[in-house]
Design a protein around this motif. Structure first.
Motif, PDB file in Angstrom:
ATOM      1  N   ILE A 186       0.720  -0.954   0.031  1.00  0.00           N
ATOM      2  CA  ILE A 186       0.137  -0.151   0.244  1.00  0.00           C
ATOM      3  C   ILE A 186       1.042   1.668  -0.261  1.00  0.00           C
ATOM      4  O   ILE A 186       0.410   1.948  -0.712  1.00  0.00           O
ATOM      5  CB  ILE A 186      -1.391   0.021   1.668  1.00  0.00           C
ATOM      6  CG1 ILE A 186      -2.079  -1.124   1.340  1.00  0.00           C
ATOM      7  CG2 ILE A 186      -1.263   1.597   1.001  1.00  0.00           C
ATOM      8  CD1 ILE A 186      -3.222  -1.650   2.379  1.00  0.00           C
ATOM      9  N   LEU A 187       2.030   1.175   0.666  1.00  0.00           N
ATOM     10  CA  LEU A 187       2.719   2.492   0.969  1.00  0.00           C
ATOM     11  C   LEU A 187       3.715   3.005  -0.644  1.00  0.00           C
ATOM     12  O   LEU A 187       3.128   4.429  -0.932  1.00  0.00           O
ATOM     13  CB  LEU A 187       4.243   2.341   1.975  1.00  0.00           C
ATOM     14  CG  LEU A 187       4.725   3.593   1.956  1.00  0.00           C
ATOM     15  CD1 LEU A 187       4.368   4.469   2.217  1.00  0.00           C
ATOM     16  CD2 LEU A 187       6.106   2.519   2.797  1.00  0.00           C
ATOM     17  N   PHE A 188       4.129   1.318  -1.207  1.00  0.00           N
ATOM     18  CA  PHE A 188       4.405   1.907  -2.633  1.00  0.00           C
ATOM     19  C   PHE A 188       3.107   2.351  -3.472  1.00  0.00           C
ATOM     20  O   PHE A 188       3.774   3.505  -4.993  1.00  0.00           O
ATOM     21  CB  PHE A 188       5.388   0.565  -3.208  1.00  0.00           C
ATOM     22  CG  PHE A 188       6.187   0.030  -2.555  1.00  0.00           C
ATOM     23  CD1 PHE A 188       7.007   0.581  -2.046  1.00  0.00           C
ATOM     24  CD2 PHE A 188       6.496  -0.961  -2.090  1.00  0.00           C
ATOM     25  CE1 PHE A 188       7.663   0.102  -1.787  1.00  0.00           C
ATOM     26  CE2 PHE A 188       7.282  -1.660  -1.394  1.00  0.00           C
ATOM     27  CZ  PHE A 188       8.821  -0.738  -1.427  1.00  0.00           C
ATOM     28  N   ASP A 189       2.090   1.636  -3.347  1.00  0.00           N
ATOM     29  CA  ASP A 189       1.149   1.657  -4.199  1.00  0.00           C
ATOM     30  C   ASP A 189       0.562   3.454  -4.061  1.00  0.00           C
ATOM     31  O   ASP A 189       0.294   4.691  -4.929  1.00  0.00           O
ATOM     32  CB  ASP A 189      -0.027   0.887  -3.691  1.00  0.00           C
ATOM     33  CG  ASP A 189      -0.225   0.097  -4.077  1.00  0.00           C
ATOM     34  OD1 ASP A 189       1.023  -0.825  -5.600  1.00  0.00           O
ATOM     35  OD2 ASP A 189      -1.161  -1.072  -4.484  1.00  0.00           O
ATOM     36  N   LEU A 190       0.517   4.033  -2.881  1.00  0.00           N
ATOM     37  CA  LEU A 190       1.052   6.175  -2.816  1.00  0.00           C
ATOM     38  C   LEU A 190       1.517   6.420  -2.902  1.00  0.00           C
ATOM     39  O   LEU A 190       1.259   7.724  -3.735  1.00  0.00           O
ATOM     40  CB  LEU A 190       0.498   5.039  -1.071  1.00  0.00           C
ATOM     41  CG  LEU A 190      -0.825   5.111  -0.296  1.00  0.00           C
ATOM     42  CD1 LEU A 190      -1.030   5.207   1.212  1.00  0.00           C
ATOM     43  CD2 LEU A 190      -2.539   6.263  -1.035  1.00  0.00           C
ATOM     44  N   ILE A 191       2.883   5.975  -2.890  1.00  0.00           N
ATOM     45  CA  ILE A 191       3.786   6.854  -4.347  1.00  0.00           C
ATOM     46  C   ILE A 191       3.877   6.771  -4.805  1.00  0.00           C
ATOM     47  O   ILE A 191       4.261   7.867  -5.596  1.00  0.00           O
ATOM     48  CB  ILE A 191       5.547   5.665  -3.253  1.00  0.00           C
ATOM     49  CG1 ILE A 191       5.279   5.781  -1.245  1.00  0.00           C
ATOM     50  CG2 ILE A 191       6.445   6.772  -4.091  1.00  0.00           C
ATOM     51  CD1 ILE A 191       7.194   4.983  -0.869  1.00  0.00           C
ATOM     52  N   ALA A 192       3.455   5.603  -5.784  1.00  0.00           N
ATOM     53  CA  ALA A 192       3.904   5.831  -7.227  1.00  0.00           C
ATOM     54  C   ALA A 192       1.991   6.638  -7.737  1.00  0.00           C
ATOM     55  O   ALA A 192       1.929   7.245  -8.734  1.00  0.00           O
ATOM     56  CB  ALA A 192       3.122   3.929  -7.600  1.00  0.00           C
ATOM     57  N   LEU A 193       0.856   6.880  -6.856  1.00  0.00           N
ATOM     58  CA  LEU A 193       0.259   7.586  -6.917  1.00  0.00           C
ATOM     59  C   LEU A 193       0.333   8.651  -7.215  1.00  0.00           C
ATOM     60  O   LEU A 193       0.445   9.582  -7.629  1.00  0.00           O
ATOM     61  CB  LEU A 193      -1.234   7.048  -5.865  1.00  0.00           C
ATOM     62  CG  LEU A 193      -2.127   8.506  -6.381  1.00  0.00           C
ATOM     63  CD1 LEU A 193      -2.769   7.779  -7.923  1.00  0.00           C
ATOM     64  CD2 LEU A 193      -3.388   8.022  -4.689  1.00  0.00           C
ATOM     65  N   LEU A 194       1.285   9.152  -6.284  1.00  0.00           N
ATOM     66  CA  LEU A 194       1.785  10.512  -5.739  1.00  0.00           C
ATOM     67  C   LEU A 194       2.915  11.092  -6.959  1.00  0.00           C
ATOM     68  O   LEU A 194       2.693  12.094  -7.482  1.00  0.00           O
ATOM     69  CB  LEU A 194       2.514  10.717  -4.188  1.00  0.00           C
ATOM     70  CG  LEU A 194       1.212  10.467  -3.420  1.00  0.00           C
ATOM     71  CD1 LEU A 194       2.490  11.130  -2.277  1.00  0.00           C
ATOM     72  CD2 LEU A 194       0.442  11.904  -2.937  1.00  0.00           C
TER      73      LEU A 194
END
Length: 123
Positions: free
Chosen positions: A3-11
Motif C-alpha cells: 500500500i505504501l508503494f502504491d501511494l508513492i506511485a500515485l503521488l
C-alpha cells in the motif's frame, strides 16, 4: 508495504500529470496566481470531475441518446471551466483558454515522451 508503494506511485503520477497543467497555467494565468500546488489541485479535481460527474451525467441523460451525450458534455465542460476559474481566480473565458492550452501541452508532453521512449528503445 504494498500500500505504501502504491501511494508513492500515485503521488508520483499526480505530480507528473500536473506538469502540463502547470505549464499551461504559467502561459495563460498571470505569474502570481499560478503555482504547482494549484496545478496539482486542478489536476486532481479534473480527474474527479471527468470520471465521476461526467459518468453520472452520461448515465442520467442516456435515454436522450446523442443529445444526452452532448448535454452531459456541456454540463461537464461548464463545471470544469468554473473549477479552473475558482482555482486560478480568472474568468470563464480565460478558463476555456487554459483548458485548450492544457490540451496542447498534453499533446506536446506525450509527443516528447513518445519520441524519447522510442529513442531509448532503439539504443
Amino acid at each position: 508495504m504494498i500500500i505504501l508503494f502504491d501511494l508513492i506511485a500515485l503521488l508520483i503520477a499526480i505530480v507528473i500529470l500536473s506538469i502540463p497543467m502547470y505549464v499551461a497555467s504559467k502561459i495563460v494565468v498571470s505569474g502570481r496566481n499560478s503555482s504547482f500546488g494549484k496545478a496539482i489541485a486542478a489536476t486532481i479535481l479534473t480527474v474527479i470531475i471527468l470520471v465521476f460527474l461526467s459518468l453520472g451525467l452520461h448515465v442520467l441523460f442516456a435515454p436522450l441518446a446523442v443529445a444526452g451525450s452532448i448535454i452531459a458534455f456541456l454540463i461537464t465542460l461548464f463545471i470544469l471551466l468554473y473549477t479552473y476559474s475558482a482555482i486560478y481566480d480568472i474568468s470563464l473565458g480565460r478558463s476555456f483558454i487554459l483548458a485548450v492550452m492544457e490540451i496542447i501541452m498534453w499533446f506536446l508532453f506525450f509527443l516528447f515522451t513518445g519520441i524519447l521512449g522510442a529513442f531509448f528503445a532503439l539504443i
